[in-house]
Design an enzyme around this catalytic site. Structure first.
Site, short mmCIF file in Angstrom:
data_model
loop_
_atom_site.label_atom_id
_atom_site.label_comp_id
_atom_site.label_asym_id
_atom_site.label_seq_id
_atom_site.Cartn_x
_atom_site.Cartn_y
_atom_site.Cartn_z
N ILE A 14 0.84 -1.20 0.00
CA ILE A 14 0.00 0.00 0.00
C ILE A 14 0.87 1.25 0.00
O ILE A 14 0.59 2.23 -0.69
CB ILE A 14 -0.93 -0.01 1.24
CG1 ILE A 14 -1.95 -1.16 1.12
CG2 ILE A 14 -1.65 1.32 1.40
CD1 ILE A 14 -2.79 -1.39 2.38
N GLY A 84 3.55 -1.03 8.89
CA GLY A 84 2.86 -1.88 9.86
C GLY A 84 3.24 -3.33 9.67
O GLY A 84 3.70 -3.74 8.60
N THR A 86 2.21 -7.60 11.12
CA THR A 86 1.31 -8.48 11.88
C THR A 86 2.16 -9.53 12.60
O THR A 86 3.22 -9.94 12.10
CB THR A 86 0.32 -9.21 10.95
OG1 THR A 86 1.04 -9.82 9.88
CG2 THR A 86 -0.73 -8.26 10.39
N GLY A 143 -7.67 -13.72 16.58
CA GLY A 143 -6.22 -13.97 16.45
C GLY A 143 -5.39 -12.71 16.28
O GLY A 143 -4.22 -12.79 15.91
N TYR A 147 -2.72 -6.58 17.00
CA TYR A 147 -2.91 -5.73 15.80
C TYR A 147 -4.18 -4.87 15.94
O TYR A 147 -4.16 -3.68 15.65
CB TYR A 147 -3.00 -6.65 14.58
CG TYR A 147 -3.09 -5.96 13.24
CD1 TYR A 147 -1.93 -5.55 12.57
CD2 TYR A 147 -4.31 -5.75 12.61
CE1 TYR A 147 -2.01 -4.94 11.33
CE2 TYR A 147 -4.40 -5.14 11.37
CZ TYR A 147 -3.23 -4.75 10.73
OH TYR A 147 -3.31 -4.15 9.49
N TYR A 179 -9.55 -5.40 3.32
CA TYR A 179 -8.53 -6.35 2.86
C TYR A 179 -8.02 -5.95 1.47
O TYR A 179 -8.79 -5.88 0.52
CB TYR A 179 -9.08 -7.77 2.89
CG TYR A 179 -9.12 -8.29 4.30
CD1 TYR A 179 -8.08 -9.07 4.81
CD2 TYR A 179 -10.16 -7.96 5.17
CE1 TYR A 179 -8.09 -9.51 6.12
CE2 TYR A 179 -10.19 -8.40 6.48
CZ TYR A 179 -9.14 -9.18 6.95
OH TYR A 179 -9.15 -9.60 8.25
P1 NDP Z 1 3.34 -4.91 3.55
O1 NDP Z 1 3.68 -5.97 4.53
O2 NDP Z 1 3.09 -5.28 2.13
O3 NDP Z 1 4.45 -3.75 3.61
C1 NDP Z 1 4.80 -3.22 4.85
C2 NDP Z 1 5.74 -2.05 4.67
O4 NDP Z 1 6.03 -1.53 5.97
C3 NDP Z 1 7.07 -2.43 4.05
O5 NDP Z 1 7.53 -1.37 3.23
C4 NDP Z 1 8.00 -2.59 5.26
O6 NDP Z 1 9.37 -2.34 4.97
C5 NDP Z 1 7.44 -1.50 6.16
N1 NDP Z 1 7.77 -1.70 7.55
C6 NDP Z 1 7.46 -2.76 8.34
N2 NDP Z 1 7.96 -2.58 9.56
C7 NDP Z 1 8.60 -1.39 9.55
C8 NDP Z 1 9.36 -0.66 10.50
N3 NDP Z 1 9.54 -1.11 11.74
N4 NDP Z 1 9.89 0.54 10.13
C9 NDP Z 1 9.72 1.01 8.88
N5 NDP Z 1 9.02 0.37 7.93
C10 NDP Z 1 8.48 -0.82 8.27
O7 NDP Z 1 2.06 -4.20 4.18
P2 NDP Z 1 0.75 -3.60 3.46
O8 NDP Z 1 1.14 -2.75 2.33
O9 NDP Z 1 -0.21 -4.69 3.27
O10 NDP Z 1 0.19 -2.70 4.66
C11 NDP Z 1 0.51 -1.33 4.79
C12 NDP Z 1 -0.27 -0.76 5.97
O11 NDP Z 1 -1.67 -0.95 5.76
C13 NDP Z 1 0.05 -1.46 7.31
O12 NDP Z 1 0.02 -0.52 8.33
C14 NDP Z 1 -1.10 -2.44 7.45
O13 NDP Z 1 -1.32 -2.74 8.80
C15 NDP Z 1 -2.24 -1.62 6.87
N6 NDP Z 1 -3.36 -2.43 6.40
C16 NDP Z 1 -3.19 -3.37 5.43
C17 NDP Z 1 -4.26 -4.11 4.99
C18 NDP Z 1 -4.13 -5.11 3.91
O14 NDP Z 1 -5.14 -5.77 3.63
N7 NDP Z 1 -3.00 -5.27 3.26
C19 NDP Z 1 -5.60 -3.94 5.58
C20 NDP Z 1 -5.67 -2.92 6.58
C21 NDP Z 1 -4.57 -2.20 6.98
P3 NDP Z 1 10.30 -3.49 4.28
O15 NDP Z 1 9.90 -3.52 2.84
O16 NDP Z 1 11.70 -3.00 4.49
O17 NDP Z 1 10.00 -4.76 5.00
#
Ligand code: NDP
Length: 240
Positions: A14, A84, A86, A143, A147, A179
């Site tokens: 995202i 973010g 999980t 679960g 989060y 989602y």
């Molecule tokens: P992804 O797992 O695809 O990507 C996560 C991103 O966050 C990556 O760029 C990762 O970096 C980065 N990241 C993780 N931990 C850290 C950290 N400690 N410091 C800096 N960067 C970090 O996640 P999504 O794109 O699916 O989700 C993005 C956001 O949207 C999240 O907050 C998620 O909770 C929220 N969300 C997602 C949903 C979904 O269905 N996908 C639904 C609802 C909310 P790196 O590439 O280096 O690992």
């Protein structure tokens, strides 16, 4: 000089779509990430958007990271707290570490990034903070006590900080995605995911670009009267 935006977790999923949407609005974007150097490099090569590595759960790293972006690109007027993780499991099996790590990154990251950027936005009289919550912070999810608690906390954090920024031209809003088709959702076991999709009235997962369009609106000048709100983008899965 164009406004500077930081998107945490902005190099994939995202966040990648948000980085591109803000770049297409004319903002100068810095995409933060945590550890996936290969993906970050590929992202920068493909888009020309600079990537900056730090852990948003680390307070000092956020202060230093925002300062490094400001030094390289200019004062930071827009922050999208998208990073973010999980660490799912039912309560009986969830470790204290799994609880703490999700709170540290998902909720603590919002605090750390706001501490690093909000003061400057206030002083300059314009700012946008968008926090990415979740449908599971609104509705709960089996679960996911860690989060859901962190994401629910983001929605409270948003409303509280919005009150502090309103007088100074700084808006603070949240988006609660349903989602979305990213790596995070790809990690959900297929039978579980099928059941989830069956409950989405539009009948499909969302696309990252559909979240990014909402973020782009909230980061625009046109959204100056929108603050403390949560925009749900979830295909009708949760309405309230
Ligand atoms: P992804 O797992 O695809 O990507 C996560 C991103 O966050 C990556 O760029 C990762 O970096 C980065 N990241 C993780 N931990 C850290 C950290 N400690 N410091 C800096 N960067 C970090 O996640 P999504 O794109 O699916 O989700 C993005 C956001 O949207 C999240 O907050 C998620 O909770 C929220 N969300 C997602 C949903 C979904 O269905 N996908 C639904 C609802 C909310 P790196 O590439 O280096 O690992």
């Amino acid at each position: 000089m164009s406004r500077v935006a930081i998107v945490t977790g902005g190099t994939r999923g995202i966040g990648e779509a948000i980085s591109l949407a803000l770049r297409d609005m004319g903002y100068t974007v810095a995409a933060n990430y945590a550890g996936n150097d290969a993906k970050a490099q590929a992202f920068t090569d493909a888009t020309g958007i600079a990537a900056f590595k730090w852990d948003v759960g680390d307070h000092q790293a956020c202060l230093d990271g925002v300062a490094a972006v400001a030094e390289a690109l200019g004062p930071v007027d827009i922050v999208v707290n998208n990073a973010g993780i999980t660490r799912d499991g039912v309560l009986a099996k969830m470790s204290f570490d799994d609880w703490n790590e999700v709170m540290r990154i998902n909720l603590g990251g919002c605090f750390n990034m706001a501490k690093a950027s909000f003061g400057g936005m206030r002083e300059r009289g314009w700012g946008r903070i968008v926090n990415i919550g979740s449908i599971n912070g609104q509705a709960g999810q089996y679960g996911q006590v860690n989060y859901a608690a962190a994401k629910s906390g983001i929605h409270g954090f948003t409303k509280a900080l919005a009150q502090e920024g309103a007088k100074y031209g700084v808006t603070v809003n949240a988006i609660a995605p349903g989602y979305i088709d990213t790596d995070m959702v790809a990690a959900v076991p297929a039978p579980v995911l099928e059941k989830i999709v069956a409950k989405i009235p539009v009948g499909r997962l969302g696309q990252a670009s559909e979240i990014a369009r909402g973020v782009a609106f909230l980061c625009s000048d046109a959204a100056g009267f929108v603050t403390g709100s949560t925009l749900s983008i979830n295909g009708g899965q949760h309405m309230y």
